[in-house]
Design a protein around this motif. Structure first.
Motif, PDB file in Angstrom:
ATOM      1  N   ASN A 201       0.833  -1.212   0.000  1.00  0.00           N
ATOM      2  CA  ASN A 201       0.000   0.000   0.000  1.00  0.00           C
ATOM      3  C   ASN A 201       0.867   1.262   0.000  1.00  0.00           C
ATOM      4  OD1 ASN A 201       0.983   0.031   2.582  1.00  0.00           O
ATOM      5  ND2 ASN A 201      -0.987   0.302   3.580  1.00  0.00           N
ATOM      6  N   HIS A 202       2.168   1.077  -0.208  1.00  0.00           N
ATOM      7  CA  HIS A 202       3.103   2.204  -0.359  1.00  0.00           C
ATOM      8  C   HIS A 202       3.138   3.097   0.877  1.00  0.00           C
ATOM      9  CE1 HIS A 202       2.988   0.659  -4.358  1.00  0.00           C
ATOM     10  NE2 HIS A 202       1.736   1.013  -4.525  1.00  0.00           N
ATOM     11  N   CYS A 203       3.032   2.497   2.032  1.00  0.00           N
ATOM     12  CA  CYS A 203       3.093   3.310   3.249  1.00  0.00           C
ATOM     13  C   CYS A 203       4.506   3.796   3.505  1.00  0.00           C
ATOM     14  CB  CYS A 203       2.545   2.558   4.451  1.00  0.00           C
ATOM     15  SG  CYS A 203       3.658   1.329   5.172  1.00  0.00           S
TER      16      CYS A 203
ATOM     17  N   TRP B  99       4.387  20.494   3.972  1.00  0.00           N
ATOM     18  CA  TRP B  99       4.096  19.870   2.688  1.00  0.00           C
ATOM     19  C   TRP B  99       2.848  20.493   2.082  1.00  0.00           C
ATOM     20  CZ3 TRP B  99       7.126  16.436   0.128  1.00  0.00           C
ATOM     21  CH2 TRP B  99       8.192  15.908   0.836  1.00  0.00           C
ATOM     22  N   ARG B 100       2.916  20.680   0.790  1.00  0.00           N
ATOM     23  CA  ARG B 100       1.778  21.330   0.134  1.00  0.00           C
ATOM     24  C   ARG B 100       0.618  20.377  -0.067  1.00  0.00           C
ATOM     25  NH1 ARG B 100       4.977  24.608  -4.638  1.00  0.00           N
ATOM     26  NH2 ARG B 100       6.328  25.796  -3.274  1.00  0.00           N
ATOM     27  N   SER B 101       0.942  19.135  -0.394  1.00  0.00           N
ATOM     28  CA  SER B 101      -0.118  18.202  -0.734  1.00  0.00           C
ATOM     29  C   SER B 101      -0.515  17.393   0.483  1.00  0.00           C
ATOM     30  CB  SER B 101       0.348  17.263  -1.854  1.00  0.00           C
ATOM     31  OG  SER B 101      -0.560  16.201  -1.993  1.00  0.00           O
ATOM     32  N   THR B 104      -0.672  13.674   0.142  1.00  0.00           N
ATOM     33  CA  THR B 104       0.547  12.894   0.252  1.00  0.00           C
ATOM     34  C   THR B 104       0.946  12.682   1.701  1.00  0.00           C
ATOM     35  OG1 THR B 104       1.297  13.779  -1.828  1.00  0.00           O
ATOM     36  CG2 THR B 104       2.973  12.819  -0.403  1.00  0.00           C
ATOM     37  N   THR B 105       0.819  13.740   2.471  1.00  0.00           N
ATOM     38  CA  THR B 105       1.298  13.627   3.844  1.00  0.00           C
ATOM     39  C   THR B 105       0.271  13.027   4.773  1.00  0.00           C
ATOM     40  OG1 THR B 105       0.568  15.871   4.307  1.00  0.00           O
ATOM     41  CG2 THR B 105       2.848  15.592   3.604  1.00  0.00           C
ATOM     42  N   PRO B 112      -0.602   9.225   8.419  1.00  0.00           N
ATOM     43  CA  PRO B 112       0.128   8.702   7.264  1.00  0.00           C
ATOM     44  C   PRO B 112       0.158   7.188   7.212  1.00  0.00           C
ATOM     45  CG  PRO B 112       1.627   9.595   8.911  1.00  0.00           C
ATOM     46  CD  PRO B 112       0.250   9.969   9.345  1.00  0.00           C
ATOM     47  N   LEU B 113       0.005   6.547   8.295  1.00  0.00           N
ATOM     48  CA  LEU B 113       0.058   5.103   8.348  1.00  0.00           C
ATOM     49  C   LEU B 113      -1.156   4.619   9.132  1.00  0.00           C
ATOM     50  CD1 LEU B 113       3.801   4.740   9.222  1.00  0.00           C
ATOM     51  CD2 LEU B 113       2.757   4.273   7.050  1.00  0.00           C
ATOM     52  N   PRO B 114      -1.606   3.410   8.913  1.00  0.00           N
ATOM     53  CA  PRO B 114      -1.036   2.349   8.113  1.00  0.00           C
ATOM     54  C   PRO B 114      -1.648   2.231   6.718  1.00  0.00           C
ATOM     55  CG  PRO B 114      -2.755   1.445   9.453  1.00  0.00           C
ATOM     56  CD  PRO B 114      -2.726   2.932   9.747  1.00  0.00           C
ATOM     57  N   LEU B 115      -2.504   3.175   6.325  1.00  0.00           N
ATOM     58  CA  LEU B 115      -3.187   2.990   5.044  1.00  0.00           C
ATOM     59  C   LEU B 115      -2.280   3.236   3.862  1.00  0.00           C
ATOM     60  CD1 LEU B 115      -6.761   4.381   5.567  1.00  0.00           C
ATOM     61  CD2 LEU B 115      -5.950   2.044   5.554  1.00  0.00           C
ATOM     62  N   GLY B 116      -1.178   3.943   4.072  1.00  0.00           N
ATOM     63  CA  GLY B 116      -0.232   4.128   2.990  1.00  0.00           C
ATOM     64  C   GLY B 116      -0.646   5.187   2.009  1.00  0.00           C
ATOM     65  N   TYR B 117       0.022   5.196   0.874  1.00  0.00           N
ATOM     66  CA  TYR B 117      -0.132   6.251  -0.104  1.00  0.00           C
ATOM     67  C   TYR B 117      -0.604   5.718  -1.456  1.00  0.00           C
ATOM     68  CZ  TYR B 117       2.593   8.750   3.355  1.00  0.00           C
ATOM     69  OH  TYR B 117       3.035   9.317   4.512  1.00  0.00           O
ATOM     70  N   ALA B 118      -1.310   4.616  -1.441  1.00  0.00           N
ATOM     71  CA  ALA B 118      -1.771   4.071  -2.713  1.00  0.00           C
ATOM     72  C   ALA B 118      -2.650   5.075  -3.440  1.00  0.00           C
ATOM     73  CB  ALA B 118      -2.539   2.767  -2.469  1.00  0.00           C
ATOM     74  N   ALA B 120      -2.041   8.221  -3.557  1.00  0.00           N
ATOM     75  CA  ALA B 120      -1.263   9.401  -3.916  1.00  0.00           C
ATOM     76  C   ALA B 120      -0.120   9.105  -4.875  1.00  0.00           C
ATOM     77  CB  ALA B 120      -0.695  10.053  -2.650  1.00  0.00           C
ATOM     78  N   ILE B 121       0.028   7.879  -5.307  1.00  0.00           N
ATOM     79  CA  ILE B 121       1.116   7.557  -6.227  1.00  0.00           C
ATOM     80  C   ILE B 121       0.579   6.640  -7.313  1.00  0.00           C
ATOM     81  CG2 ILE B 121       1.933   5.598  -4.823  1.00  0.00           C
ATOM     82  CD1 ILE B 121       4.798   6.437  -5.637  1.00  0.00           C
ATOM     83  N   GLU B 122       0.917   6.974  -8.548  1.00  0.00           N
ATOM     84  CA  GLU B 122       0.426   6.193  -9.677  1.00  0.00           C
ATOM     85  C   GLU B 122       1.199   4.888  -9.775  1.00  0.00           C
ATOM     86  OE1 GLU B 122      -2.076   6.895 -11.699  1.00  0.00           O
ATOM     87  OE2 GLU B 122      -2.495   8.692 -10.519  1.00  0.00           O
TER      88      GLU B 122
END
Lengths: 359, 161
Positions: A201-203, B99-101, B104-105, B112-118, B120-122
């Protein structure tokens, strides 16, 4: 309490090597017992759900046992080198970046290539090892892209490469302008569901381990299969000494059951020591006896010497605009082999690889 | 049955119902769980002891409910006591504020965790020439081609100094 029944194979250490060996042997019906001085690390044990997860990288989840000092650790002098290991089921794979580069064929022939500083050829070649790279990759699930012209051919990767992100694309553009090699890197982090495990999940907190199991931790890859095969894994079992028979061959180990404080002896036909670069020589020295006063397997006097480090230096790229560099798994989405092979015109032998990480 | 010990939003209820349907598929003797009162009678009305444990955590994980709902309040007590704090420490929060976005943060749960950044990133894009090399550069030295290099070109130690 009586000692446990003898077994065919005793494996000391449940990390990367111990887990793979346990699974492979048990696939073929070999009876195996594994002694691990640490505990299981459960998903809820990882600090991902803590408000202070960043601090945990420097605290209880510090890579150095000299700093974190969890109960399963043993004393390590980390004053001169950075020590990265973990004492639990799965060993150091409990928290690592899982960047997954292979050695090059020439790496096995440094004695032939230059022989400097006592460099010697390995007794095996890349071609000998390649089938096992492939087998291991299939067991763990590797993200990446086959076809890199800077490496020998390999099978299609199990899942697509890690996301590049904006910073990855910018670095790739830079390599393109320079005309340098670059390629989507292999990582032990699955980007799609694989073999019963869920995709990353890219954490980005791989250094705190992976409660999802997307990181190729032995607790989520080899060990469930080895246990289903019947391997007996005893945790909190700290081996103190490898024992030998009248012929001088290893025939088992004496270990301390950290739950009860009892000392027990596990007999085995074959003993495999898989306790990492520090723990293995430490245990061989601790096993010295009247017949082997300098420790086991040390007739050469080389146990504990010439530890080969994976040397690396890191540099930080600062972009003028936000590139969301903190997004994504901590592994390396790109790598560059432009300088991997010896070229004495550079003024040195051997080479280096660029790994473009995140942070 | 007893009064619900806590409540669910419609979205949480729908998600949980779908999850239960997948976990407990109907057969000839049992309907879809979402068509029964399983959620109300067994999860929402669970005893305080049970509600404090697995069922609420399960609901929290499955539904990803927001910070204001009871289950997320419960979640904040989930980490072990030794790892718990009342909020993100100022040294951690301060740089994040620059951070602006926020996408992302901050993850969907504002943490920020634990769900991650899926979100926010392609994913890796095979059609992008800056992700899939079009100019395939590089080569390797096969084992049989390894030869002794001429070390005469290396600088001496004196020259290095």
């Amino acid at each position: 309490m009586s000692d446990p029944l003898p077994t065919d194979v005793l494996i000391i250490g449940s990390g990367m090597a111990g887990a793979a060996i346990a699974k492979r042997l048990s696939d073929r019906g070999v009876r195996a017992v594994c002694l691990e001085q640490g505990p299981w690390v459960l998903p809820s044990d990882h600090p991902h759900y803590s408000d202070e997860w960043e601090f945990e990288l420097r605290r209880d989840w510090n890579r150095s046992p000299a700093i974190r000092r969890i109960a399963a650790d043993y004393p390590v002098d980390a004053s001169r080198v950075d020590v990265m290991l973990y004492n639990s089921v799965g060993g150091s794979t409990t928290h690592y970046n899982a960047h997954w580069p292979r050695l090059q064929p020439v790496d096995f022939r440094k004695g032939t290539e230059h022989g400097l500083e006592g460099s010697a050829d390995w007794p095996i070649s890349y071609e000998d090892l390649a089938p096992y790279y492939e087998q291991n990759d299939a067991e763990l699930g590797i993200s990446g892209l086959a076809g890199d012209p800077a490496m020998p051919p390999r099978s299609p990767r199990q899942t697509p490469p890690l996301p590049f992100g904006e910073h990855g694309r910018r670095v790739a553009a830079g390599f393109e302008r320079l005309g340098w090699h670059w390629w989507p890197a292999d990582n032990g982090i699955i980007t799609a569901d694989y073999d019963g495990r869920v995709a990353c999940n890219h954490c980005g907190s791989c250094r705190n381990g992976c409660p999802r199991g997307s990181l190729a931790m032995m607790t989520r890859t080899y060990w469930p299969k080895a246990l289903r095969n019947g391997v007996e894994l005893r945790t909190l079992a700290r081996v103190e000494q490898i024992t030998t028979d009248e012929r001088g061959r290893a025939d088992g180990a004496i270990y301390l059951d950290l739950r009860t404080g009892e000392r027990k002896r596990q007999r085995a036909t074959i003993v495999i020591v898989a306790a990492n670069g520090l723990g293995t020589p430490r245990l061989l020295f601790l096993s010295a006896n009247g017949r082997f006063p300098n420790g086991l397997a040390n007739s050469s006097g080389l146990v504990g010497r010439y530890l080969m480090h994976h040397a690396y230096a890191d540099n930080t790229i600062v972009w003028p605009e936000p590139v969301n560099g903190i997004s994504g798994a901590y592994g390396a989405p790109i790598f560059c082999q432009e300088f991997a092979v010896t070229d004495v015109r550079r003024g040195f032998v051997n080479g280096f690889t660029f790994q473009i990480g995140r942070g | 049955m007893s009064q619900p010990a806590w409540t669910l939003t419609d979205a949480e209820r729908a998600t949980l119902g779908a999850a239960l349907d997948a976990l407990l598929p109907p057969d000839g003797t049992f309907p879809h769980p979402s068509q029964t009162r399983m959620i109300d009678d067994f999860i929402c009305a669970a005893s305080p002891r049970l509600a404090a444990g697995g069922s609420r955590i399960l609901v929290s994980m499955v539904t990803g409910c927001g910070r204001s709902s009871p289950c997320s309040r419960r979640r904040r007590t989930w980490p072990p006591r030794s790892r718990r704090s009342s909020g993100r420490p100022p040294p951690i929060s301060a740089p994040s504020g620059n951070w602006r976005s926020t996408a992302t943060t901050r993850g969907p749960r504002r943490s920020p965790l634990p769900l991650g950044y899926a979100h926010a990133i392609e994913p890796w894009d095979a059609t992008d020439p800056l992700q899939n090399p079009q100019h395939r550069r590089g080569s390797y030295l096969p084992t049989e081609a390894v030869r002794r290099v001429d070390l005469g070109g290396l600088p001496t130690n004196e020259e290095r100094r």
